[in-house]
Design a protein around this motif. Structure first.
Motif, PDB file in Angstrom:
ATOM      1  N   TRP A   1      -1.357  -2.250 -10.287  1.00  0.00           N
ATOM      2  CA  TRP A   1      -2.542  -1.740  -9.585  1.00  0.00           C
ATOM      3  C   TRP A   1      -3.725  -1.638 -10.551  1.00  0.00           C
ATOM      4  CZ3 TRP A   1      -5.741   2.638  -9.739  1.00  0.00           C
ATOM      5  CH2 TRP A   1      -6.555   2.829  -8.610  1.00  0.00           C
ATOM      6  N   ILE A   2      -3.469  -1.103 -11.728  1.00  0.00           N
ATOM      7  CA  ILE A   2      -4.533  -0.981 -12.723  1.00  0.00           C
ATOM      8  C   ILE A   2      -5.003  -2.359 -13.184  1.00  0.00           C
ATOM      9  CG2 ILE A   2      -5.095  -0.171 -15.051  1.00  0.00           C
ATOM     10  CD1 ILE A   2      -3.329   2.223 -14.588  1.00  0.00           C
ATOM     11  N   ASP A   3      -4.044  -3.251 -13.428  1.00  0.00           N
ATOM     12  CA  ASP A   3      -4.413  -4.598 -13.874  1.00  0.00           C
ATOM     13  C   ASP A   3      -5.259  -5.315 -12.825  1.00  0.00           C
ATOM     14  OD1 ASP A   3      -3.171  -4.276 -16.255  1.00  0.00           O
ATOM     15  OD2 ASP A   3      -1.394  -5.469 -15.791  1.00  0.00           O
TER      16      ASP A   3
ATOM     17  N   ARG B   1      -7.359  -3.963 -10.739  1.00  0.00           N
ATOM     18  CA  ARG B   1      -8.732  -3.443 -10.849  1.00  0.00           C
ATOM     19  C   ARG B   1      -9.404  -4.037 -12.067  1.00  0.00           C
ATOM     20  NH1 ARG B   1      -7.860  -3.659  -7.137  1.00  0.00           N
ATOM     21  NH2 ARG B   1      -6.200  -2.582  -6.066  1.00  0.00           N
ATOM     22  N   ARG B   2      -8.686  -4.035 -13.177  1.00  0.00           N
ATOM     23  CA  ARG B   2      -9.286  -4.474 -14.435  1.00  0.00           C
ATOM     24  C   ARG B   2      -9.761  -5.917 -14.331  1.00  0.00           C
ATOM     25  NH1 ARG B   2      -8.126  -1.791 -18.961  1.00  0.00           N
ATOM     26  NH2 ARG B   2      -5.994  -1.370 -18.334  1.00  0.00           N
TER      27      ARG B   2
ATOM     28  N   GLN C   1      -1.998   4.031 -18.882  1.00  0.00           N
ATOM     29  CA  GLN C   1      -1.288   2.949 -19.584  1.00  0.00           C
ATOM     30  C   GLN C   1      -0.492   3.509 -20.764  1.00  0.00           C
ATOM     31  OE1 GLN C   1      -3.270  -0.988 -18.569  1.00  0.00           O
ATOM     32  NE2 GLN C   1      -1.492   0.040 -17.859  1.00  0.00           N
TER      33      GLN C   1
ATOM     34  N   PHE D   1       7.681   1.314 -12.461  1.00  0.00           N
ATOM     35  CA  PHE D   1       6.401   1.569 -13.129  1.00  0.00           C
ATOM     36  C   PHE D   1       5.463   0.374 -13.085  1.00  0.00           C
ATOM     37  CE2 PHE D   1       9.289   4.710 -14.594  1.00  0.00           C
ATOM     38  CZ  PHE D   1       8.532   5.833 -14.791  1.00  0.00           C
TER      39      PHE D   1
ATOM     40  N   VAL E   1     -11.087  -7.282 -11.875  1.00  0.00           N
ATOM     41  CA  VAL E   1     -12.405  -7.308 -11.252  1.00  0.00           C
ATOM     42  C   VAL E   1     -13.480  -6.839 -12.237  1.00  0.00           C
ATOM     43  CG1 VAL E   1     -13.684  -6.683  -9.185  1.00  0.00           C
ATOM     44  CG2 VAL E   1     -11.199  -6.703  -9.122  1.00  0.00           C
ATOM     45  N   TRP E   2     -13.155  -5.817 -13.052  1.00  0.00           N
ATOM     46  CA  TRP E   2     -14.140  -5.383 -14.046  1.00  0.00           C
ATOM     47  C   TRP E   2     -14.483  -6.536 -14.973  1.00  0.00           C
ATOM     48  CZ3 TRP E   2     -10.415  -1.048 -15.978  1.00  0.00           C
ATOM     49  CH2 TRP E   2     -10.207  -0.129 -14.935  1.00  0.00           C
TER      50      TRP E   2
ATOM     51  N   ILE F   1       2.606   1.773  -3.354  1.00  0.00           N
ATOM     52  CA  ILE F   1       1.627   2.276  -4.325  1.00  0.00           C
ATOM     53  C   ILE F   1       1.411   3.761  -4.104  1.00  0.00           C
ATOM     54  CG2 ILE F   1      -0.829   2.251  -4.914  1.00  0.00           C
ATOM     55  CD1 ILE F   1      -0.752  -0.792  -4.462  1.00  0.00           C
TER      56      ILE F   1
ATOM     57  N   SER G   1     -14.470  -0.548  -8.419  1.00  0.00           N
ATOM     58  CA  SER G   1     -14.062  -1.667  -9.267  1.00  0.00           C
ATOM     59  C   SER G   1     -14.873  -2.919  -8.964  1.00  0.00           C
ATOM     60  CB  SER G   1     -12.573  -1.959  -9.072  1.00  0.00           C
ATOM     61  OG  SER G   1     -11.797  -0.891  -9.580  1.00  0.00           O
TER      62      SER G   1
ATOM     63  N   PHE H   1       2.190   6.705  -6.957  1.00  0.00           N
ATOM     64  CA  PHE H   1       1.109   7.540  -7.499  1.00  0.00           C
ATOM     65  C   PHE H   1       1.271   9.000  -7.069  1.00  0.00           C
ATOM     66  CE2 PHE H   1      -1.211   3.602  -8.467  1.00  0.00           C
ATOM     67  CZ  PHE H   1      -1.751   3.941  -9.696  1.00  0.00           C
TER      68      PHE H   1
ATOM     69  N   ARG I   1     -16.660  -9.075 -13.465  1.00  0.00           N
ATOM     70  CA  ARG I   1     -18.034  -8.582 -13.471  1.00  0.00           C
ATOM     71  C   ARG I   1     -18.652  -8.711 -14.861  1.00  0.00           C
ATOM     72  NH1 ARG I   1     -20.811  -6.386 -10.036  1.00  0.00           N
ATOM     73  NH2 ARG I   1     -21.967  -5.296 -11.645  1.00  0.00           N
TER      74      ARG I   1
ATOM     75  N   VAL J   1       2.410   0.671 -10.831  1.00  0.00           N
ATOM     76  CA  VAL J   1       1.237   1.317 -11.423  1.00  0.00           C
ATOM     77  C   VAL J   1       0.469   0.336 -12.303  1.00  0.00           C
ATOM     78  CG1 VAL J   1       0.430   3.196 -12.886  1.00  0.00           C
ATOM     79  CG2 VAL J   1       2.404   3.544 -11.409  1.00  0.00           C
ATOM     80  N   GLN J   2       1.216  -0.311 -13.197  1.00  0.00           N
ATOM     81  CA  GLN J   2       0.601  -1.287 -14.117  1.00  0.00           C
ATOM     82  C   GLN J   2      -0.166  -2.339 -13.338  1.00  0.00           C
ATOM     83  OE1 GLN J   2       2.564  -0.167 -17.996  1.00  0.00           O
ATOM     84  NE2 GLN J   2       0.797  -1.292 -17.435  1.00  0.00           N
TER      85      GLN J   2
ATOM     86  N   LYS K   1       0.834  -1.206   0.000  1.00  0.00           N
ATOM     87  CA  LYS K   1       0.000   0.000   0.000  1.00  0.00           C
ATOM     88  C   LYS K   1       0.869   1.255   0.000  1.00  0.00           C
ATOM     89  CE  LYS K   1      -4.582   0.973   0.825  1.00  0.00           C
ATOM     90  NZ  LYS K   1      -5.812   0.167   0.712  1.00  0.00           N
TER      91      LYS K   1
END
Lengths: 110, 110
Positions: free
Chosen positions: A85-87, A89-90, B83, A79, A92-93, A8, B28, A12, A96, A82-83, A5
């Motif tokens: 963290w976004i991945d 989240r993605r 990204q 970097f 989970v999307w 991250i 998310s 950011f 869904r 960052v990648q 945490k």
DNA sequence: CTATTAGTTAAGTGCATGCTTGAGTATCTA
DNA sequence: TAGATACTCAAGCATGCACTTAACTAATAG
């Protein structure tokens, strides 16, 4: 180990400042000294050094002093935080999205 | 068209705040109302609304009001700005890596 | 109709942060 | 060795920003 945490947050937060992003953009072109880095930035050398400290603590940049010159370079691995963290989240999307697919499929056979 | 630089700034600035990242993490998991979003955050509803404004202006989140309830959801396309920015830098690192390769190759046949 | 819920808006506060100046330390050059 | 260069460090300032409170509007429930 330093908490995930916290790392991250450092990354950011570091990238949240436009001057620091400009520094990263410049360093992406290759290693360079602190003074050379400062020239196009229109702020004092001391300010640049402060930004570099934050960038180095975040793991995005590595610096090394040889003689009186400190050379700065990008630390590509920084970097990936960052990648990742976004991945995360993605993922989970997409999960869904899959469930939405299931739901739509269900409407065919009630 | 709103400048690319400005949209990059909005997105990175938005993600620079830990509370806003927590909001993104929560969203998310799926769409949710403003009040539900506020419950685990330990800040006032007004503060949450302010964060949501920033997140929406950055393109990371989309909100829509139905009756008196505003539903918030992730806008996946917003993250591609991040990204893309990183990938653009990485391209340059890789170019440099290639040139380093050329350089090393040259040392074989002087 | 009234009371409650859900969110909006504005104004104000306090602390974080970016930047400056100035003084100091190595290191290199002539 | 004297002077210039390349940072380094500390202190202070000023603006930005997250957050609060309070007063308001609009939708729903009883």
């Amino acid at each position: 180990m330093p908490s995930k945490k916290a790392s991250i947050h450092r990354v950011f937060h570091a990238l949240g400042d436009p001057t620091r992003r400009t520094i990263v953009e410049k360093l992406s072109e290759g290693p360079i000294s602190v003074s050379q880095l400062a020239i196009p930035l229109a702020i004092s050398l001391a300010a640049v050094v402060q930004h570099l400290q934050i960038l180095e603590e975040s793991g995005l940049v590595h610096t090394e002093k040889t003689g009186r010159v400190r050379t700065c370079r990008i630390e590509p691995s920084g970097f990936s935080v960052v990648q990742q963290w976004i991945d995360d989240r993605r993922t989970v999307w997409e999960e869904r999205f899959d469930r939405l697919g299931d739901l739509l499929a269900d409407t065919d056979k009630p």
